[in-house]
Design an enzyme around this catalytic site. Structure first.
Site, PDB file in Angstrom:
ATOM      1  N   ARG A   1       0.814  -1.220   0.000  1.00 50.25           N
ATOM      2  CA  ARG A   1       0.000   0.000   0.000  1.00 50.25           C
ATOM      3  C   ARG A   1       0.842   1.263   0.000  1.00 50.25           C
ATOM      4  O   ARG A   1       0.390   2.305  -0.457  1.00 50.25           O
ATOM      5  CB  ARG A   1      -0.880   0.007   1.245  1.00 50.25           C
ATOM      6  CG  ARG A   1      -1.942  -1.066   1.204  1.00 50.25           C
ATOM      7  CD  ARG A   1      -2.661  -1.045   2.523  1.00 50.25           C
ATOM      8  NE  ARG A   1      -3.767  -1.975   2.532  1.00 50.25           N
ATOM      9  CZ  ARG A   1      -4.170  -2.618   3.608  1.00 50.25           C
ATOM     10  NH1 ARG A   1      -3.544  -2.445   4.743  1.00 50.25           N
ATOM     11  NH2 ARG A   1      -5.186  -3.447   3.545  1.00 50.25           N
TER      12      ARG A   1
ATOM     13  N   LYS B   1       4.571 -17.968   8.912  1.00 50.04           N
ATOM     14  CA  LYS B   1       3.992 -18.033  10.239  1.00 50.04           C
ATOM     15  C   LYS B   1       3.714 -16.619  10.740  1.00 50.04           C
ATOM     16  O   LYS B   1       4.377 -15.698  10.256  1.00 50.04           O
ATOM     17  CB  LYS B   1       4.902 -18.790  11.182  1.00 50.04           C
ATOM     18  CG  LYS B   1       6.112 -17.979  11.694  1.00 50.04           C
ATOM     19  CD  LYS B   1       6.907 -18.787  12.652  1.00 50.04           C
ATOM     20  CE  LYS B   1       6.770 -18.307  14.055  1.00 50.04           C
ATOM     21  NZ  LYS B   1       7.572 -17.149  14.402  1.00 50.04           N
TER      22      LYS B   1
ATOM     23  N   ASP C   1       8.323 -22.897   7.609  1.00 48.40           N
ATOM     24  CA  ASP C   1       8.953 -22.826   8.927  1.00 48.40           C
ATOM     25  C   ASP C   1      10.436 -22.727   8.617  1.00 48.40           C
ATOM     26  O   ASP C   1      11.042 -23.709   8.171  1.00 48.40           O
ATOM     27  CB  ASP C   1       8.657 -24.092   9.740  1.00 48.40           C
ATOM     28  CG  ASP C   1       9.269 -24.005  11.126  1.00 48.40           C
ATOM     29  OD1 ASP C   1      10.408 -23.518  11.238  1.00 48.40           O
ATOM     30  OD2 ASP C   1       8.618 -24.414  12.087  1.00 48.40           O
ATOM     31  N   HIS C   2      11.020 -21.559   8.824  1.00 47.13           N
ATOM     32  CA  HIS C   2      12.387 -21.375   8.298  1.00 47.13           C
ATOM     33  C   HIS C   2      13.400 -22.293   8.993  1.00 47.13           C
ATOM     34  O   HIS C   2      14.474 -22.525   8.467  1.00 47.13           O
ATOM     35  CB  HIS C   2      12.814 -19.904   8.339  1.00 47.13           C
ATOM     36  CG  HIS C   2      13.240 -19.413   9.686  1.00 47.13           C
ATOM     37  ND1 HIS C   2      12.353 -19.073  10.664  1.00 47.13           N
ATOM     38  CD2 HIS C   2      14.468 -19.208  10.208  1.00 47.13           C
ATOM     39  CE1 HIS C   2      13.027 -18.674  11.734  1.00 47.13           C
ATOM     40  NE2 HIS C   2      14.320 -18.751  11.489  1.00 47.13           N
TER      41      HIS C   2
ATOM     42  N   GLU D   1      18.001 -17.374  22.673  1.00 48.59           N
ATOM     43  CA  GLU D   1      18.281 -16.144  21.914  1.00 48.59           C
ATOM     44  C   GLU D   1      18.769 -15.063  22.855  1.00 48.59           C
ATOM     45  O   GLU D   1      18.251 -14.944  23.974  1.00 48.59           O
ATOM     46  CB  GLU D   1      17.004 -15.652  21.247  1.00 48.59           C
ATOM     47  CG  GLU D   1      16.447 -16.602  20.224  1.00 48.59           C
ATOM     48  CD  GLU D   1      15.319 -15.955  19.458  1.00 48.59           C
ATOM     49  OE1 GLU D   1      15.628 -15.225  18.503  1.00 48.59           O
ATOM     50  OE2 GLU D   1      14.156 -16.142  19.824  1.00 48.59           O
TER      51      GLU D   1
ATOM     52  N   ASP E   1       5.424 -18.392  19.298  1.00 48.27           N
ATOM     53  CA  ASP E   1       6.523 -17.886  18.464  1.00 48.27           C
ATOM     54  C   ASP E   1       7.554 -18.977  18.152  1.00 48.27           C
ATOM     55  O   ASP E   1       8.072 -19.035  17.039  1.00 48.27           O
ATOM     56  CB  ASP E   1       7.205 -16.710  19.186  1.00 48.27           C
ATOM     57  CG  ASP E   1       8.187 -15.978  18.287  1.00 48.27           C
ATOM     58  OD1 ASP E   1       7.813 -15.690  17.138  1.00 48.27           O
ATOM     59  OD2 ASP E   1       9.319 -15.703  18.732  1.00 48.27           O
TER      60      ASP E   1
ATOM     61  N   HIS F   1       8.977 -24.055  15.314  1.00 50.72           N
ATOM     62  CA  HIS F   1      10.381 -24.458  15.233  1.00 50.72           C
ATOM     63  C   HIS F   1      10.745 -25.605  16.178  1.00 50.72           C
ATOM     64  O   HIS F   1      11.378 -26.584  15.771  1.00 50.72           O
ATOM     65  CB  HIS F   1      11.302 -23.272  15.522  1.00 50.72           C
ATOM     66  CG  HIS F   1      10.955 -22.026  14.765  1.00 50.72           C
ATOM     67  ND1 HIS F   1      10.476 -22.044  13.482  1.00 50.72           N
ATOM     68  CD2 HIS F   1      11.029 -20.708  15.103  1.00 50.72           C
ATOM     69  CE1 HIS F   1      10.271 -20.795  13.072  1.00 50.72           C
ATOM     70  NE2 HIS F   1      10.588 -19.979  14.039  1.00 50.72           N
TER      71      HIS F   1
HETATM   72  C1  BG6 Z   1      11.196 -16.454  14.311  1.00 52.18           C
HETATM   73  C2  BG6 Z   1      10.619 -15.857  15.545  1.00 52.18           C
HETATM   74  O1  BG6 Z   1      10.301 -17.350  13.724  1.00 52.18           O
HETATM   75  O2  BG6 Z   1      12.394 -17.138  14.637  1.00 52.18           O
HETATM   76  C3  BG6 Z   1      11.609 -14.918  16.207  1.00 52.18           C
HETATM   77  O3  BG6 Z   1       9.431 -15.151  15.230  1.00 52.18           O
HETATM   78  C4  BG6 Z   1      12.900 -15.630  16.451  1.00 52.18           C
HETATM   79  O4  BG6 Z   1      11.099 -14.401  17.414  1.00 52.18           O
HETATM   80  C5  BG6 Z   1      13.392 -16.316  15.188  1.00 52.18           C
HETATM   81  O5  BG6 Z   1      13.839 -14.673  16.883  1.00 52.18           O
HETATM   82  C6  BG6 Z   1      14.596 -17.170  15.463  1.00 52.18           C
HETATM   83  O6  BG6 Z   1      15.132 -17.576  14.253  1.00 52.18           O
HETATM   84  P1  BG6 Z   1      16.678 -17.885  14.113  1.00 52.18           P
HETATM   85  O7  BG6 Z   1      16.813 -18.381  12.726  1.00 52.18           O
HETATM   86  O8  BG6 Z   1      17.394 -16.613  14.391  1.00 52.18           O
HETATM   87  O9  BG6 Z   1      16.960 -18.926  15.154  1.00 52.18           O
END
Ligand code: BG6
Length: 518
Positions: free
Chosen positions: A69, A172, A201-202, A240, A259, A264
């Site tokens: 937008r 997600k 899901d990365h 983290e 989250d 994950h």
């Molecule tokens: C994301 C979360 O999916 O994954 C974040 O929303 C998180 O909060 C992140 O920090 C962690 O990903 P990675 O690849 O840095 O471990």
């Protein structure tokens, strides 16, 4: 030390193309990013696509249309993306210029008329870039807009596969609980066949997560001991040091359970716990992962309380810098009961895992960033050295470090050299990329490429997604105080290893968390 038969890879677009062992190249296609002015496009999608381009993994028939937008010219769109990738290693201005010619911007809303317009622009650009009719539809809007955009895609016939394929990529959070996930699923499945849907899901795109399968099933020495007869327990930690950054709005709604756990953590767990699939094919692998979810012992109100520790960070110090508490973060309510840390114990009720606890732990603003799986083996059945040594001989462990400093370690005991009979703990260590100079793909590069080649192995299937929400529901209810008062959160200092309650929780089982060690 690692030996390998093949290395492949290319260092640049002008270099040698990767070997077949490395990565398949994508099919010609157009990418429509809906919500392209957001952070995801800048931070992840464009850097990943540019990296694939540089490494000759993108077909020449390729372009991106960003729709959002925000009023912005095409030049400004390209310049903002260049800004985002410029400092990356291997940036090359000439290649960027070549890549940027394939980036377009359309200022429009998320309604059917706007998506129809996007379709027309895509048809025109498809001719210019010889992409043919294939398209990826990437949802990068706030999740609240997902259903409307999907309806608009359907109404504008973007979802139709009349000549080529159309694939939708969904980020997600996929819903915020079982009901909302089902409602979203309902909208998706009315307009897209399951084969067209790529739920990201990365973590699944991380090489070291995929490698759990290779480690287990390409070797004959681990699988025979990968069960309740030999394993005492399993730990999965995703720690983290970052806080919530600028995402208070999202995080206040999500908390650590949505989250990190629903997606994950449970995905990593499924790789550790799955049975060997008969073939390495996406449906066979995804079937086995779903079986793990099906076998997870259900939680109920009573068992949740005994199996879950929830925490929230208070002020402290992370990496030498002072850090405020979660409730003091901008956009967070002063009395927030949203957990930023959780530790849980769960069981997989099947022949392989009966009685073996899995401990999952994740939190923000912890001492360091590391994700790792620890397979802790049982102690030796008879301590024949106990007369010689005062101390107990600890158990063996396999540690799979997912990130950073990706490695696999086997911890065991050996004799100290010398005349005296003494033991020491030693580590056999494999650095994941040591001795390899080929191409390494980051998570988004991997998943985007797989989407372009149509490989669904690393994407969440709808049944797995529903099962994970269903399993987690009692924990979410408990953490949000549905039905009863919300539980007390255990506060922990930013920069610590988490709340002491999480240590006590492990200690009550006679165990200890394994933290990051080089
Ligand atoms: C994301 C979360 O999916 O994954 C974040 O929303 C998180 O909060 C992140 O920090 C962690 O990903 P990675 O690849 O840095 O471990």
């Amino acid at each position: 030390m690692a030996f390998e038969k093949t290395t492949g890879g290319a260092s640049g677009r002008i270099g040698k193309a990767p070997s077949a062992c490395d990565t398949p190249s994508s099919e010609p296609c157009a990418v429509l990013i809906v919500g392209a002015s957001g952070d995801l496009t800048k931070r992840k999608l464009i850097p990943a696509l540019f990296y694939l381009f540089r490494n000759r993994l993108l077909s020449d028939g390729f372009f991106v249309l960003g729709l959002a937008r925000s009023p912005m010219s095409e030049e400004a769109f390209r310049a903002s993306l260049e800004e985002a990738v410029k400092d990356n290693k291997g940036f090359d201005a000439r290649l960027w210029a070549e890549f940027a010619r394939r980036l377009y911007y359309l200022q429009a809303g998320y309604d059917a008329a706007s998506l129809k317009k996007a379709g027309e622009v895509m048809d025109e650009k498809a001719r210019a870039h010889a992409t043919g009719p294939n398209r990826i539809l990437y949802l990068s809007t706030p999740p609240s807009a997902y259903e409307g955009v999907i309806e608009a895609m359907a109404a504008s016939r973007l979802a139709a596969e009349e000549r080529g394929w159309a694939r939708i990529v969904i980020e997600k959070p996929y819903g915020r609980d079982l009901e909302s996930a089902k409602a979203l699923e309902n909208t998706v499945s009315r307009h897209f066949r399951e084969e067209q849907v790529f739920r990201i899901d990365h973590y699944l795109g991380k090489d070291t997560v995929q490698n759990i399968m290779m480690f287990r099933f390409a070797n004959s020495i681990f699988e025979p001991v990968w069960n309740r007869h030999f394993i005492d327990h399993v730990q999965i930690t995703a720690a983290e040091s970052l806080g919530i950054e600028k995402r208070a709005g999202y995080y206040e709604e999500a908390g650590v359970l949505r989250d990190m756990f629903q997606n994950h953590m449970l995905q990593v767990l499924s790789f550790v716990g799955m049975e060997p699939p008969s073939v390495y094919e996406s449906e066979a692998v995804r079937d086995e992962k779903v079986k793990v979810f099906r076998a997870m012992r259900p939680l109920d109100r009573g068992s949740v309380m005994d199996n879950l520790v929830l925490g929230q960070y208070a002020e402290g110090e992370v990496n030498g810098a002072s850090s405020r508490g979660y409730r003091e973060e901008e956009g967070v309510s002063k009395g927030s009961i949203v957990p930023t840390f959780a530790a849980m114990r769960l069981f997989i009720d099947n022949w392989r895992w009966q009685g073996v606890p899995f401990y999952l732990r994740s939190g923000k603003r912890l001492r360091s960033r590391f994700t790792q799986v620890t397979i802790q083996f049982k102690a030796v059945p008879h301590q024949m050295f106990s007369r010689l040594f005062e101390e107990e001989i600890g158990p063996n462990a396999v540690i799979i470090r997912i990130q950073p400093d990706e490695r696999i370690q086997l911890r065991f005991h050996a004799k100290k050299p010398g005349s005296r009979v003494c033991l020491r703990d030693v580590v056999m260590d494999f650095g994941y990329t040591e001795g390899y100079d080929g191409l390494v793909l980051e998570a988004y590069e991997r998943v985007l490429l797989d989407c372009m080649t149509g490989d669904k192995m690393l994407f969440i299937r709808s049944d797995a997604m529903e099962m994970s929400w269903k399993w987690l529901a009692p924990a979410l209810d408990y953490s949000e105080g549905r039905g009863k008062a919300a539980p007390e959160l255990s506060l922990y200092r930013a920069g610590s290893f988490g709340p002491v309650e999480a240590e006590r929780f492990m200690a009550s089982d006679g165990r200890k968390w394994v933290d990051y060690e080089r």
